[in-house]
Design an enzyme around this catalytic site. Structure first.
Site, PDB file in Angstrom:
ATOM      1  N   THR A 178       0.907  -1.146   0.083  1.00 54.22           N
ATOM      2  CA  THR A 178      -0.164  -0.118   0.003  1.00 54.22           C
ATOM      3  C   THR A 178       0.742   1.105   0.067  1.00 54.22           C
ATOM      4  O   THR A 178       0.361   2.282  -0.722  1.00 54.22           O
ATOM      5  CB  THR A 178      -0.700  -0.062   1.360  1.00 54.22           C
ATOM      6  N   HIS A 181       2.020   1.864  -3.396  1.00 51.78           N
ATOM      7  CA  HIS A 181       0.878   2.613  -4.121  1.00 51.78           C
ATOM      8  C   HIS A 181       1.068   4.110  -3.867  1.00 51.78           C
ATOM      9  O   HIS A 181       1.015   4.948  -4.659  1.00 51.78           O
ATOM     10  CB  HIS A 181      -0.456   2.029  -3.875  1.00 51.78           C
TER      11      HIS A 181
HETATM   12 ZN   LIG Z   1       0.341  -3.032   4.778  1.00 56.56          ZN
END
Ligand SMILES: [Zn+2]
Ligand SMILES: [Zn+2]
Length: 474
Positions: A178, A181
């Protein structure tokens, strides 16, 4: 940005009786306003919400205050405190900008002289003897997201915890998919410029409300979700999928800084048998525990995992602990070596995965397949390896729609579901699994970097190569 006098005014408004900012101010280091995010930004609201965890941080961006706990602690070491002529005099009302004409009170007695130099020098000597720089009283190090592919490290005001919050000294923060990202700018609609990310955090409590059950020195991990508690998802027991969900480290400020004020309901205690480094892996392990439970992996199941990164590997380890037969599809040679060290069955590059799975299961297909790569080719193949009435679990983030073999979904009556975060019970199970050694997480850590190297750590993690889990040591 607030006027530079805001901090002073705030301390003044709290009254001379509290005055926790006096020492810091007497050292000539007024709290500095930090450009937390551009004012007027769409993203300002969630960060500035005073009721939410992290809200007090946001308040610091707008109205910085000195860190009361550190000043109070230091004050205990100042013999006699700051008294008599050293006491800071209240500012004249007219000294504040926009306060209008001099009201004639308090009576003027010559120019304002500020604190006595002797007191300042005495405090400075005491602090330096204890290895504390004056600035450390009110400021801390933090890493800031500055837009796609840019992190900077700098200082911001140390937060003062709200009534429901504990103040943490952050020790380790994991970098995960994440975060990559975010680094690439994919989540700019959720992460403001100047924001602090980091949701895989481990730290120690500096101070906590008495009723919270936590005390100074407790070792804790942070469950980084903030939910409403009343929407349909929350009432169903899926508060981690709340329709108003905010994730600390994404939608709200995260843990890539020295001190962090967090709502105590989001903390879980870490037993002393778990090292700091392993504690930082509890968050991704909680994800894996949730994924395996949601896919209802049973003893004896054949489980195929597409993707041998940290989450895929942890899913494999948890599924194996549950008694499943496990294999992992991976192409990165460094990760293949780590999978081997864990004793996991591997499906390497160049292998026809569908044919391999068929042969591995005597022509029937696997019971459960996890898609953890985010690669469209894996999404295309995942339905082809599963048996009749089998399960496909989508764990990876596919930002774009990708082709899936729906004919196979139909023909074999497969079940496909998504698997995103975790419930409280998943965290508790993850802590048990690490503490008992049932899931050995140590080989996952491939690199440790200081906060100041976050930019390089992100670049390296994104570039593939010899990387598994990167931990930031704060
Ligand atoms: Zn994570
Ligand atoms: Zn909700």
């Amino acid at each position: 940005m607030p006027a530079p006098t805001t901090g002073k005014f705030h301390a003044f408004a709290r009254g001379p009786g509290r005055g926790t900012g006096r020492i810091a101010r007497s050292l000539g280091k007024p709290a500095r306003a930090v450009p937390w995010y551009p004012l007027g930004s769409e993203e300002r609201r969630p960060y500035a919400s005073p009721g939410a965890p992290g809200g007090s941080d946001a308040a610091h961006g707008l109205c910085p205050r000195p860190a009361g706990h550190r000043v109070e602690e230091a004050r205990r070491h100042v013999p006699g405190g700051l008294a008599g002529r050293d006491r800071v005099r209240p500012q004249r009302v007219r000294d504040r900008p926009g306060a209008g004409p001099d009201p004639g009170w308090p009576p003027r007695r010559g120019p304002h002289r500020g604190p006595g130099i002797a007191a300042v020098q005495r405090v400075q000597r005491l602090y330096e003897a204890r290895g504390i720089r004056a600035r450390e009283l009110t400021h801390m190090r933090a890493a800031f997201y500055q837009g796609a592919r840019t992190f900077t490290t700098g200082e911001m005001a140390t937060p003062t915890p709200g009534p429901q919050e504990a103040l943490l000294r952050v020790r380790r923060v994991g970098i995960c998919g994440t975060d990559l990202h975010i680094f690439q700018g994919h989540l700019d609609h959720r992460v403001p410029k100047g924001g602090v990310i980091g949701h895989e955090t481990f730290g120690e409590i500096v101070e906590a409300p008495g009723a919270s059950g936590f005390t100074r020195g407790d070792r804790v991990v942070v469950e980084p979700v903030v939910f409403c508690g009343s929407c349909r998802a929350c009432r169903m027991g899926a508060s981690y999928l709340c329709y108003q969900l905010k994730v600390l480290g994404v939608d709200l400020p995260g843990g890539m800084r020295e001190y962090w004020a967090v709502n105590t309901t989001r903390l879980l205690r870490v037993p002393d048998s778990i090292t700091d480094e392993h504690a930082a892996l509890i968050e991704p392990l909680a994800v894996a525990v949730h994924d395996v439970a949601r896919a209802d992996v049973k003893r004896g199941d054949a489980v195929l995992i597409f993707g041998g990164g940290p989450i895929g590997t942890l899913i494999a380890l948890v599924a194996r602990h549950r008694g499943a037969r496990v294999a992992v599809v991976e192409v990165n040679p460094f990760r293949l070596d780590i999978l081997k060290a864990f004793g996991l069955e591997r499906v390497g590059p160049g292998t026809d995965v569908v044919a391999w799975a068929e042969q591995w299961t005597d022509g029937t297909g696997v019971d459960v397949a996890f898609e953890v790569t985010g690669n469209p080719a894996a999404a295309r193949a995942v339905a082809d390896v599963v048996r009749v009435w089998g399960t496909v679990s989508i764990v990876a983030i596919h930002a774009e729609p990708v082709p899936v073999n729906l004919y196979q979904m139909f023909a074999r009556e497969l079940v496909m579901h998504g698997s995103r975060l975790y419930a409280r019970a998943d965290w508790e199970e993850a802590i048990r699994l690490v503490a008992s050694g049932a899931v050995p997480v140590a080989p996952l850590v491939s690199r440790r970097i200081p906060l100041e190297s976050l930019q390089r750590g992100m670049e390296e993690a994104l570039g593939g190569g010899p990387v598994m889990k990167v931990l930031v040591e704060v």
